[in-house]
Design an enzyme around this catalytic site. Structure first.
Site, PDB file in Angstrom:
ATOM      1  N   LYS A  55      52.605 114.030  13.005  1.00  0.00           N
ATOM      2  CA  LYS A  55      52.521 115.426  13.464  1.00  0.00           C
ATOM      3  C   LYS A  55      53.000 115.532  14.911  1.00  0.00           C
ATOM      4  O   LYS A  55      53.710 116.471  15.275  1.00  0.00           O
ATOM      5  CB  LYS A  55      51.078 115.946  13.332  1.00  0.00           C
ATOM      6  CG  LYS A  55      50.680 116.211  11.882  1.00  0.00           C
ATOM      7  CD  LYS A  55      49.192 116.420  11.698  1.00  0.00           C
ATOM      8  CE  LYS A  55      48.862 116.487  10.200  1.00  0.00           C
ATOM      9  NZ  LYS A  55      47.428 116.513   9.915  1.00  0.00           N
ATOM     10  N   GLN A  99      41.848 116.755  13.068  1.00  0.00           N
ATOM     11  CA  GLN A  99      42.170 115.906  11.923  1.00  0.00           C
ATOM     12  C   GLN A  99      40.903 115.517  11.160  1.00  0.00           C
ATOM     13  O   GLN A  99      39.926 115.064  11.757  1.00  0.00           O
ATOM     14  CB  GLN A  99      42.914 114.646  12.410  1.00  0.00           C
ATOM     15  CG  GLN A  99      43.390 113.737  11.308  1.00  0.00           C
ATOM     16  CD  GLN A  99      44.493 114.359  10.451  1.00  0.00           C
ATOM     17  OE1 GLN A  99      45.395 115.026  10.952  1.00  0.00           O
ATOM     18  NE2 GLN A  99      44.426 114.145   9.150  1.00  0.00           N
ATOM     19  N   ASP A 122      45.554 124.992  10.487  1.00  0.00           N
ATOM     20  CA  ASP A 122      45.251 124.315   9.223  1.00  0.00           C
ATOM     21  C   ASP A 122      44.737 125.315   8.183  1.00  0.00           C
ATOM     22  O   ASP A 122      44.659 124.992   7.000  1.00  0.00           O
ATOM     23  CB  ASP A 122      44.172 123.235   9.464  1.00  0.00           C
ATOM     24  CG  ASP A 122      44.716 121.821   9.308  1.00  0.00           C
ATOM     25  OD1 ASP A 122      45.820 121.670   8.748  1.00  0.00           O
ATOM     26  OD2 ASP A 122      44.037 120.876   9.733  1.00  0.00           O
TER      27      ASP A 122
END
Ligand code: NAD
Length: 297
Positions: A55, A99, A122
């Site tokens: 990422k 994450q 997200d």
């Protein structure tokens, strides 16, 4: 090997990333700053470290600004929430991604719901999940958003098709079902308590497997001519010590390809779309925060 067309997620993701990079340059010209994406990694889970590294590379390649905040595994909830709060308040930050999975002592839902929904790239915040459920503009979870793009490229109009989604997680299964509904598909959600799963799967024009069980979906679960989207990423045990186990999906690819018209391979199918969609979401968030019209990606 069967006759199904492999759906090339790698190529689709590369094309999307190129469009994002162009739109990112355009954004920087208008807003006089780059879009900003910040990733928070707690602990040293090796798979998470690989995802986060990918990422980080991708965001810079797309002409964005940002950083990975690497915190030790024993970080307290207060410290983690403090960092999220700081990123929420920073006007240069458009996207915040924490994450998952988090170490067990941290409350995932609480952390996710502390993220400003406008920066929740997200799409896991309850506000974004709720907006998706009621059909409002939302930041949508990246993996199912990537799957829908691949499906629309493959099938065009999804209206009236029967989609069976195996898996009901908040990250993949549920948002995938919502997105299919929004495309006017007829949607069945199957899960670990579903009876007669092979029979139900066989009725699907679109079969999405998001389970996390290696090669669970067999060839005879697949309707002739179906489109199969395999979200699963499973590493098989290594054949010998020191070797790396093979990466497989939730679908027995060879068998399913005998029946399907098109199918996503693992790797190279859904996986690459996830990061591309994360960049796209960051760009969407950046435009919304600056009051600019979002680009058509
Ligand atoms: P999860 O463990 O949160 O959810 C799995 C779902 O599968 C559950 O809803 C459960 O009810 C269902 N399930 C479990 N066993 C079943 C069975 N025997 N029959 C039917 N349903 C069953 O997992 P997740 O986060 O949704 O991820 C699913 C898979 O997708 C995993 O392999 C994960 O690694 C992969 N994944 C890939 C990407 C990507 O970028 N390609 C992103 C996220 C997840």
């Amino acid at each position: 090997m069967g006759c199904a067309r492999p759906i090339d997620g790698k190529a689709a993701a590369a094309a999307l990333r190129e469009r994002v990079a162009e739109a990112s340059r355009e954004f920087s010209r208008k807003a006089l700053r780059k879009p900003g994406l910040h990733v928070v990694l707690v602990g040293d889970d090796p798979a998470s470290a690989v995802y986060v590294g990918a990422k980080e590379k991708a965001l810079h390649k797309a002409g964005m600004e940002g950083a990975v905040h690497r915190l030790p595994a024993d970080t307290s909830e207060a410290d983690l929430l403090g960092l999220v709060g700081k990123l929420n308040a920073d006007p240069a930050v458009d996207g915040i991604l924490v994450q998952l999975p988090l170490p067990a002592h941290l409350d995932e839902a609480k952390v996710l719901d502390t993220i400003d929904p406008a920066k929740d790239v997200d799409g896991f915040h309850v506000v974004n999940a709720g907006k998706l459920a009621v059909g409002k503009e939302a930041l949508v979870p990246c993996t199912p958003a990537g799957c829908i793009r691949l499906l629309k490229e493959e099938r065009g109009d999804l209206s009236g098709l029967h989609a069976v989604v195996i898996g009901r997680s908040n990250i993949v299964g549920k948002p995938m079902a919502q997105l299919l509904l929004a495309e006017n598909a007829t949607v069945t959600i199957a899960h670990s308590r579903t009876r007669n799963l092979p029979e139900i799967a066989r009725t699907a024009d679109i079969l999405v497997a998001a389970v996390g069980r290696p090669e669970m979906v067999k060839g005879d679960w697949v309707k002739e001519g179906a489109t199969v989207i395999d979200v699963g990423i499973n590493r098989l045990p290594p054949p010998e010590e020191g070797a790396k186990g093979k990466l497989v999906g939730d679908v027995a690819y060879g068998e399913a390809a005998e029946k399907a018209a098109a199918i996503t391979p693992v790797p190279g199918g859904v996986g690459p779309m996830t990061i591309a969609m994360l960049l796209a979401n960051t760009l969407t968030a950046a435009h919304a925060r600056e009051g600019l019209e979002p680009p058509k990606l």
